[in-house]
Design an enzyme around this catalytic site. Structure first.
Site, mmCIF file in Angstrom:
data_model
loop_
_atom_site.group_PDB
_atom_site.id
_atom_site.type_symbol
_atom_site.label_atom_id
_atom_site.label_comp_id
_atom_site.label_asym_id
_atom_site.label_seq_id
_atom_site.Cartn_x
_atom_site.Cartn_y
_atom_site.Cartn_z
ATOM 1 C CE LYS A 1 -2.668 2.890 2.735
ATOM 2 N NZ LYS A 1 -2.641 3.286 4.103
ATOM 3 C CG ASP B 1 -7.729 4.094 2.806
ATOM 4 O OD1 ASP B 1 -8.685 3.694 2.097
ATOM 5 O OD2 ASP B 1 -7.718 5.224 3.333
#
Length: 220
Positions: free
Chosen positions: A121, A139
């Site tokens: 991420k 997220d």
């Protein structure tokens, strides 16, 4: 509505709500963005934005960062949480950037993911926001909303990212992931969620999610 119509509706609504998109973490270059994103794990952007200026005042590049010890970095970043791991990561990745990449942040996912404390991420955020390379970092907000909207089965973030990349045009990924994050915070949060204000979920949301919302509301 067909799946394609739901996708179009979602994109258009987000573009109308967020024609200009603020970047959540304050930074001035790829290195300061990388550090800020790393620090934001299990913390809030607001908190990170308060602490990064204190750290960057002492070191805003890898050469200055390795003049500090991991312990000194930890003292500065303590308020953001997980400081032992993050401080070691910041020191370690700064050293690798100098040794392997001439002090520059690499522009590809693979090299970024090899850095300590940098997961998929974080790497995706950096290539997207620092270099403009299409990526779709997922997220908690994006994961929650993609499920609420019926665009993914919500099993894990890996699946959610695959589904997002499959559904949305590549040229808008970089803007869209930020628009979804802002929308999730403003209109479709995990707690204190008001479906009446959440136009996207109300219009296209997964039936089970909407039914559950009203059921929970009635039982209060």
């Amino acid at each position: 509505m067909t799946k394609a119509e739901k996708v179009t509706f979602t994109i258009q609504t987000l573009q109308e709500l967020y024609p200009t998109i603020p970047v959540p973490l304050d930074h001035k270059d790829p290195y300061t963005l990388l550090i800020a994103v790393l620090m934001s794990a299990q913390s809030t952007d607001v908190r990170v934005n308060k602490i990064t200026p204190l750290l960057f005042e002492k070191a805003d590049n890898p050469y200055d960062m390795i003049k500090l010890t991991a312990e000194e970095i930890r003292e500065i970043i303590k308020p953001v949480g997980l400081s032992p791991m993050k401080s070691k990561g910041i020191y370690g990745l700064s050293k690798i950037l100098i040794d392997k990449h001439n002090g520059k942040v690499p522009r590809d996912l693979e090299s970024l993911e090899e850095l300590p404390a940098v997961g998929h991420k974080t790497a995706s955020v950096v290539i997207s926001q620092a270099f403009g390379i299409p990526a779709f970092p997922v997220d908690t907000h994006i994961h929650r909303l993609m499920y609420r909207w019926g665009f993914t089965n919500g099993k894990n973030v890996v699946q959610t990212e695959k589904d997002a990349k499959r559904l949305f045009p590549k040229e808008i990924w970089n803007d869209l992931h930020l628009q979804i994050i802002w929308y999730g915070r403003q209109y479709s949060p995990a707690r204190g969620w008001d479906l009446e204000k959440d136009i996207i979920t109300k219009t296209i949301g997964r039936k089970t999610v909407i039914n559950e919302y009203y059921k929970t509301k009635k039982s209060r």
